[in-house]
Design an enzyme around this catalytic site. Sequence first.
Site, PDB file in Angstrom:
ATOM      1  N   ALA A   1      79.611 -30.547  26.107  1.00 22.00           N
ATOM      2  CA  ALA A   1      80.322 -29.358  26.613  1.00 22.00           C
ATOM      3  C   ALA A   1      80.818 -28.536  25.430  1.00 22.00           C
ATOM      4  O   ALA A   1      81.322 -29.068  24.442  1.00 22.00           O
ATOM      5  CB  ALA A   1      81.500 -29.792  27.481  1.00 22.00           C
TER       6      ALA A   1
ATOM      7  N   SER B   1      82.459 -34.052  24.937  1.00 24.14           N
ATOM      8  CA  SER B   1      82.963 -32.769  24.434  1.00 24.14           C
ATOM      9  C   SER B   1      82.309 -32.454  23.098  1.00 24.14           C
ATOM     10  O   SER B   1      81.909 -33.372  22.365  1.00 24.14           O
ATOM     11  CB  SER B   1      84.471 -32.836  24.219  1.00 24.14           C
ATOM     12  OG  SER B   1      84.759 -33.655  23.102  1.00 24.14           O
ATOM     13  N   ASP B   2      82.226 -31.187  22.752  1.00 25.19           N
ATOM     14  CA  ASP B   2      81.937 -30.862  21.361  1.00 25.19           C
ATOM     15  C   ASP B   2      83.130 -31.364  20.541  1.00 25.19           C
ATOM     16  O   ASP B   2      84.208 -31.645  21.073  1.00 25.19           O
ATOM     17  CB  ASP B   2      81.703 -29.354  21.166  1.00 25.19           C
ATOM     18  CG  ASP B   2      80.942 -29.079  19.855  1.00 25.19           C
ATOM     19  OD1 ASP B   2      80.915 -29.968  18.975  1.00 25.19           O
ATOM     20  OD2 ASP B   2      80.382 -27.976  19.703  1.00 25.19           O
ATOM     21  N   TRP B   3      82.940 -31.453  19.226  1.00 26.23           N
ATOM     22  CA  TRP B   3      83.927 -32.109  18.359  1.00 26.23           C
ATOM     23  C   TRP B   3      85.254 -31.330  18.333  1.00 26.23           C
ATOM     24  O   TRP B   3      85.287 -30.182  17.905  1.00 26.23           O
ATOM     25  CB  TRP B   3      83.327 -32.299  16.965  1.00 26.23           C
ATOM     26  CG  TRP B   3      82.650 -33.639  16.811  1.00 26.23           C
ATOM     27  CD1 TRP B   3      82.871 -34.528  15.795  1.00 26.23           C
ATOM     28  CD2 TRP B   3      81.686 -34.265  17.671  1.00 26.23           C
ATOM     29  NE1 TRP B   3      82.115 -35.669  16.008  1.00 26.23           N
ATOM     30  CE2 TRP B   3      81.388 -35.540  17.134  1.00 26.23           C
ATOM     31  CE3 TRP B   3      81.079 -33.910  18.874  1.00 26.23           C
ATOM     32  CZ2 TRP B   3      80.503 -36.429  17.741  1.00 26.23           C
ATOM     33  CZ3 TRP B   3      80.182 -34.799  19.482  1.00 26.23           C
ATOM     34  CH2 TRP B   3      79.909 -36.031  18.911  1.00 26.23           C
TER      35      TRP B   3
END
Length: 794
Positions: A192, A225-227
């Site tokens: 995401a 999630s993206d980082w």
Amino acid sequence: MSETANYAQLIAQLDLEAKVRLLTGATSFTLAGDDSIGLQEMAFSDGPTGVRGLKFTGGEPAALFPNATLLSGSWDVDAAEEVGRIVAEEAERQHIHVVLGPTINLHRSPLGGRLFEAYSEDPLLTGALAARYVQGVQAAGVGACLKHLVANEAETLRNSVNNIVDDKTLRELYLLPFEIAVEDSNPWTIMAAYNDVNDLAATEQDEINNRIVKGEWGWDGQLMSDWSATKSAAPSANGGLDLVMPGPDGPWGDALVAAVRAGEVAESVIDEHVTRLLRLADRTGALGEGRAWRDVPGPDSTERQEQLSRLAVAGMVVLTNDGVLPLASDAKVALIGRHALETMNMGGGSAQVTPPYSTSIADGFAAAGIEATVVDGVPVREKALPAKAAVVKDPVTGQPGIRISFADDQGVIAEVHSLGSTTLVGLDDDLPRRPTRVTLSAQVTVSGAVQLGVIGVGSWTLTSGDQSFTTTLSVDSDDPAAGLLSPPTWSTVVSEAGLVEAVVDLGEASMAMLGLVAGPASRDADAAIADAVRAAAEADVAVVVVGLTEEQETESLDKATLALPGRQDDLVRAVAAVARKTVVIANSATPFLMPWLGDVDAVLWAGMPGQEGGHAVAAAVLGEREPSGRLVTSFPASDGASPAWEVVPTDGKLVYSEGPFIGYKGYYAGKAEAPLFWLGHGLGYGSWEYASPILISDVAAPQVRVEVTNTSARASREVVQVYFVPEGADEHVRLAGWAAVEAAPGETVAASVTCDARVFRSWDEDAAAWRVLSGGELLVARGLGDIRGRVSLG
Ligand code: BGC
């Protein structure tokens, strides 16, 4: 364990805290295991152009692939699957369970800094290539990750930007590659995005994540999630996010446990996230016994050399050619340009890898026996590069690289490392996260005047011999990763450098990217142009290599112009004015302006070609292999002349006001000045005549047959493209299918193109449902600037 394992029984053995602990990463790139249920640790690695491994910089060498726009340039789904298989081998070699790619966001505005990681401006081409890539990766029991869901087409203010996209555009463009890849390849993970979509964080999108992707499409994978993209506990857990990355800290943990206890998140929601985690572990062999990793070829093996060079050439695009290409093998060549010597074989950001080697075009020409006078070009960067490990030595061990020491706030040296590289990154798990002071030292072996400097946020003191410099560097960005992905740099020229020490006080800043600059001082642009002109005048052919650098093609920044950096346009014009023949090689993943196009005899677009780059360019230029690629994105004629251009949000919002009319769709509808080159354009080394196309079947997925004749004196490959022009001004033209054929000189072959039913739909916003489009016309074309035939539908 197998797909049929009873995950519920395992989950029943865990208490709430133990379950929630599994839902945030254990480190930057790993997930925790749990012995009580036979769950092993899992390792994730970027990414789209190579499997970097667990370290951000200075890790073990990994194969550097041609970048995504070059791979997709072949329009070859079999090649995409082959790339996936090689990626999986690279992952297995490093014991990686999930590779964080492919990137399947679209090329909306040509200014997007990260387009080099993504395939195309077209959703069908993107989705079709992604699906086969995922199949290739996952066939080996390694997970792939579609990223970034969704509407993540630019980098400016990427953590906070609110991208406003209407439902029709979301469905028909930005969600379509995800839908195709989910349906055709069932990726085991999706990432995401950082951004908001229509006022809600991508990590909290119940409608998209839960209702569409997991519900309507029936996807059973894990959404991570993206980082550092997760902005909340309960809203993201309820909004379909299954895993927060990276760890060990993050917004879930105790806050999510409390949210469950407070009744804001049902425990069944947590169980669902854990189920998806266990399914991923099961699929990648991390549940139960653990997996055996295959022995695979090394990143510098002859097998990889062959694969990476072949894949690179296949995507290269002949943009113009008066016949000078392929080059005569005995031509006397002047090879000119900074990119000839420092070929850009990859872009910047998380997609970077440490390749075992990286061939420049000058190396490639020499290895191919091309007789060339090589002339460095004009400077192309604003920031100095990190030192090459070969020109700096650890002053204690004498090994290539630098020595670093970390001190705490009492000034006590906590750790000392000898690094084989010249940069370091706080994300790397073997380095302290929050030192107060870091010292980088090296013996510099550059002769003559030296460009010397430092990279990274903090207050620096740089000492070289009896000279000392101080500077304070910071980043002006809301992106927490900016200090890592686009770190500030300071440098100066000194007459000589020996033992160098750079000390940085980090203050409150956490350690991002730090590094040392040391290299030969750059020459003046006028002198470089004068040298180039002299060499060009004496040669049969001047080959000028120009392009972009990681200052434009990078994560975390967008471009402001498509003009080439530095005085490269002046260089091309000056050379073209004196040379008998001028060939330009474009070393960039994405479009740039070519104000000198009419002055030169050929332009070969070479992308960012990976570790085999130089060899691949030489093979293409000599015609040992045909550069038979077709553009995957349109090239605008001038700055602003693109149907979607703006990437800077206004009041936090970036409105996709062009709707679905991006790239060729917008040009075809007359929404911008015609492009310099259309998506689908590419000459190869053949020439083709088309007979009239025949509609074989016009059911939901029409099939078109067309005979094409290779009228050239060389065997060649043609990519026959079919576009669908629906009825109605609101509808956009769509690439509907393509087929590649090969033919000997004079040979006629039949191309049969089966269109994809998923582009013959229109999203009806009122009914919130798909409507099948009927009527309209199919165009058979070599890019919409060169239409070769038409058939009407129903
Ligand atoms: C990028 C992701 C990447 C992640 C891990 C983020 O900055 O947007 O694409 O996978 O970092 O490196």
